[in-house]
Structure formats: structure tokens, C-alpha cells
Design an enzyme around this catalytic site. Structure first.
Site, PDB file in Angstrom:
ATOM      1  N   TYR A 151      32.288  37.971  46.568  1.00  0.00           N
ATOM      2  CA  TYR A 151      32.874  38.774  47.548  1.00  0.00           C
ATOM      3  C   TYR A 151      34.594  38.687  46.909  1.00  0.00           C
ATOM      4  O   TYR A 151      35.207  39.500  47.055  1.00  0.00           O
ATOM      5  CB  TYR A 151      32.987  38.001  49.045  1.00  0.00           C
ATOM      6  CG  TYR A 151      33.971  38.699  49.937  1.00  0.00           C
ATOM      7  CD1 TYR A 151      33.677  39.632  50.848  1.00  0.00           C
ATOM      8  CD2 TYR A 151      35.234  38.073  50.005  1.00  0.00           C
ATOM      9  CE1 TYR A 151      34.378  40.086  51.756  1.00  0.00           C
ATOM     10  CE2 TYR A 151      36.130  38.784  50.970  1.00  0.00           C
ATOM     11  CZ  TYR A 151      35.821  39.706  51.915  1.00  0.00           C
ATOM     12  OH  TYR A 151      36.816  40.107  52.618  1.00  0.00           O
ATOM     13  N   GLY A 200      43.356  41.055  56.862  1.00  0.00           N
ATOM     14  CA  GLY A 200      41.671  41.032  56.265  1.00  0.00           C
ATOM     15  C   GLY A 200      41.440  39.702  56.276  1.00  0.00           C
ATOM     16  O   GLY A 200      41.976  38.795  56.777  1.00  0.00           O
ATOM     17  N   CYS A 201      40.618  39.440  55.417  1.00  0.00           N
ATOM     18  CA  CYS A 201      39.924  38.088  55.221  1.00  0.00           C
ATOM     19  C   CYS A 201      40.918  37.251  54.747  1.00  0.00           C
ATOM     20  O   CYS A 201      41.603  37.553  53.735  1.00  0.00           O
ATOM     21  CB  CYS A 201      38.548  38.099  54.233  1.00  0.00           C
ATOM     22  SG  CYS A 201      37.970  36.645  53.652  1.00  0.00           S
ATOM     23  N   PHE A 202      40.993  36.154  55.203  1.00  0.00           N
ATOM     24  CA  PHE A 202      42.402  35.349  54.786  1.00  0.00           C
ATOM     25  C   PHE A 202      42.082  34.656  53.409  1.00  0.00           C
ATOM     26  O   PHE A 202      42.983  34.249  52.908  1.00  0.00           O
ATOM     27  CB  PHE A 202      42.824  34.100  55.783  1.00  0.00           C
ATOM     28  CG  PHE A 202      41.565  33.507  56.291  1.00  0.00           C
ATOM     29  CD1 PHE A 202      40.144  33.014  55.915  1.00  0.00           C
ATOM     30  CD2 PHE A 202      41.800  32.627  57.556  1.00  0.00           C
ATOM     31  CE1 PHE A 202      39.373  32.453  56.440  1.00  0.00           C
ATOM     32  CE2 PHE A 202      40.681  32.066  58.222  1.00  0.00           C
ATOM     33  CZ  PHE A 202      39.292  32.014  57.504  1.00  0.00           C
ATOM     34  N   TRP A 203      40.875  34.738  52.869  1.00  0.00           N
ATOM     35  CA  TRP A 203      40.692  34.221  51.375  1.00  0.00           C
ATOM     36  C   TRP A 203      41.537  34.996  50.512  1.00  0.00           C
ATOM     37  O   TRP A 203      42.310  34.409  49.722  1.00  0.00           O
ATOM     38  CB  TRP A 203      39.268  34.244  50.985  1.00  0.00           C
ATOM     39  CG  TRP A 203      38.129  33.498  51.913  1.00  0.00           C
ATOM     40  CD1 TRP A 203      38.475  32.490  52.641  1.00  0.00           C
ATOM     41  CD2 TRP A 203      36.966  33.610  51.740  1.00  0.00           C
ATOM     42  NE1 TRP A 203      37.418  32.054  53.100  1.00  0.00           N
ATOM     43  CE2 TRP A 203      36.367  32.665  52.673  1.00  0.00           C
ATOM     44  CE3 TRP A 203      36.048  34.666  51.125  1.00  0.00           C
ATOM     45  CZ2 TRP A 203      34.812  32.517  53.046  1.00  0.00           C
ATOM     46  CZ3 TRP A 203      34.760  34.690  51.345  1.00  0.00           C
ATOM     47  CH2 TRP A 203      34.182  33.516  52.151  1.00  0.00           C
TER      48      TRP A 203
END
Length: 238
Positions: free
Chosen positions: A206, A60-63
Site C-alpha cells: 500500500y 486520506g490514510c494518515f500513513w
């Protein structure tokens, strides 16, 4: 430039969550995955005496993935980037199209004397993402958000394959694991504004809704592996 909200986010919901977080309220999601603690791997990497190894994963989102592993003891660096495609397309705007072959990924540098590759995979499957989601995580959808392991050598590939089979056989997850194993891929570092995004923006809506619960689960479920102060990009710690 980052858009105000990640793709797929609900505007009213994230605004409300951000306001609650700013006001000091703890906002977490109640999800089934909180109870899914993957067992330790039966097969793990062999001790070699090396003090530093590299693992590359996507979920998923790397954050959020970067944020989780920055809080893991034994990890000395975690860098957001792109893996699976060519160097020419290893850019956020291009990867976001879902047509480059890249996945938003994280390169984890770790001390194998303190944490093994198998233990990193245990955390990856337990708290960093949901391995039963095909080409999506949280509100984000597309092949760039796929669940993937990019082994750096044959031993990592063998450990990853055995562990996925182990988890499938133990039925830890109610749905089939869709994580792919993709060897021979090159990791490309993401733009600077993506690095340490969770640590720098803990009240970003987010992050509050999708990623802070992962950090909380790491601390709650794996207290011996949790490090309160994250290791930031370029800052080496033990």
C-alpha cells in the site's frame, strides 16, 4: 491488528508492486497531480516570535500524510490520529466505520520561523493528497478519509479559507476543491502501531503504490523544503 492490505486495495496489484519494490525496482504512479504545484498562499500567518506551532490536517490514510510531513524541513513532529469526533470513538476500528465524525488526520508541530502555516498548506494541496476527491483518497473511501483542515485558531482558519479561495480562483485543479475547514475540533493520537508506519514499512505494498510517490514528488517539486531523514514521532529535530 492491521489487516494485510488497506481497504479497497487490489490484491494481485499490491502483491506485484511489493515484489517489485523488494527486488529494488522503483514503483511510482504517473498521475496528473504530479504537475499540480499549488502557488504559495497570498495570505499567511503573521510572525509572532514563537518557536513552535501546531497544525492539524486530514487527507486520506494518515500513513502517507504523516510520511510526507516527516520529510519537511521545519517540522519537528508529525503524529497520526483522529479528529472531528468524540474521544470515545477515537479508535481505528470505530473510525473505520465512517460513522464517528472522525477523519484520519495528522497533527504537525512546526517551527514558524522556518516554515509557515501557509507553506504547510501549499505542500498539503500539492503533494500530500488530492483535494478534489470527495470522501476518498486513493483506494480508501468514506468520510474518515475526507480532505479537511482543522484550524487551531482564528488566524489559521482565515489563512486556510483565503488559500482555498485563491486556489479555486487560479484553477490549479481541474475539478472543484472539496476540502472542508472544521474549527474547534480536538485531535486524538492514534494507536502506536500506526505511528511512523511509512518510515517503518517502506516496502509495504500500500505504501509503495500510494505513498512513496508523494515523498518523491515532495523531493522533486520542493527540494528546498525536503529533508532526507524523516523526523519520527517523539524525536524532535530542527
Amino acid at each position: 491488528m492491521i489487516s494485510s492490505f488497506k481497504r479497497g486495495s487490489s490484491f494481485p496489484a499490491v502483491i506485484l508492486l511489493g515484489l517489485l519494490a523488494a527486488a529494488g525496482f522503483v514503483v511510482t504512479r504517473s498521475t496528473a497531480e504530479e504537475a499540480r504545484i499549488a502557488p504559495p498562499p497570498a495570505l499567511d500567518e503573521q510572525a509572532t516570535g514563537k518557536t513552535s506551532e501546531v497544525a492539524v490536517i486530514a487527507g486520506g490514510c494518515f500513513w502517507g500524510v504523516q510520511g510526507v510531513f516527516q520529510h519537511v524541513a521545519g517540522v519537528t513532529n508529525a503524529v497520526s490520529g483522529y479528529t472531528g469526533g468524540d474521544k470515545a470513538t477515537a479508535h481505528y476500528d470505530m473510525t473505520s466505520s465512517g460513522t464517528t465524525g472522525h477523519a484520519e488526520s495528522v497533527e504537525i508541530t512546526y517551527d514558524p520561523r522556518k516554515i509557515t502555516y501557509g507553506r504547510l498548506l501549499q505542500l498539503y494541496f500539492s503533494v500530500a493528497h488530492d483535494p478534489t476527491e470527495l470522501n476518498r483518497q486513493d483506494p480508501d473511501e468514506g468520510t474518515q478519509y475526507r480532505s479537511a483542515i482543522f484550524p487551531m485558531n482564528d488566524e489559521q482558519a482565515r489563512v486556510a479559507k483565503a488559500y482555498i479561495a485563491q486556489l479555486g480562483g487560479s484553477h490549479v485543479f481541474q475539478a472543484p476543491i472539496v476540502t472542508t475547514i472544521e474549527p474547534g475540533k480536538t485531535f486524538y493520537r492514534a494507536e502506536d502501531y500506526h505511528q511512523d508506519f511509512l518510515a517503518k514499512n517502506p516496502s509495504y505494498p500500500y505504501i509503495v503504490f500510494n505513498d512513496l510517490p508523494k515523498i518523491a514528488n515532495l523531493k522533486r517539486l520542493f527540494p528546498a523544503l525536503y529533508r532526507p531523514d524523516p523526523v519520527l514521532v517523539g524525536v524532535a529535530r530542527s
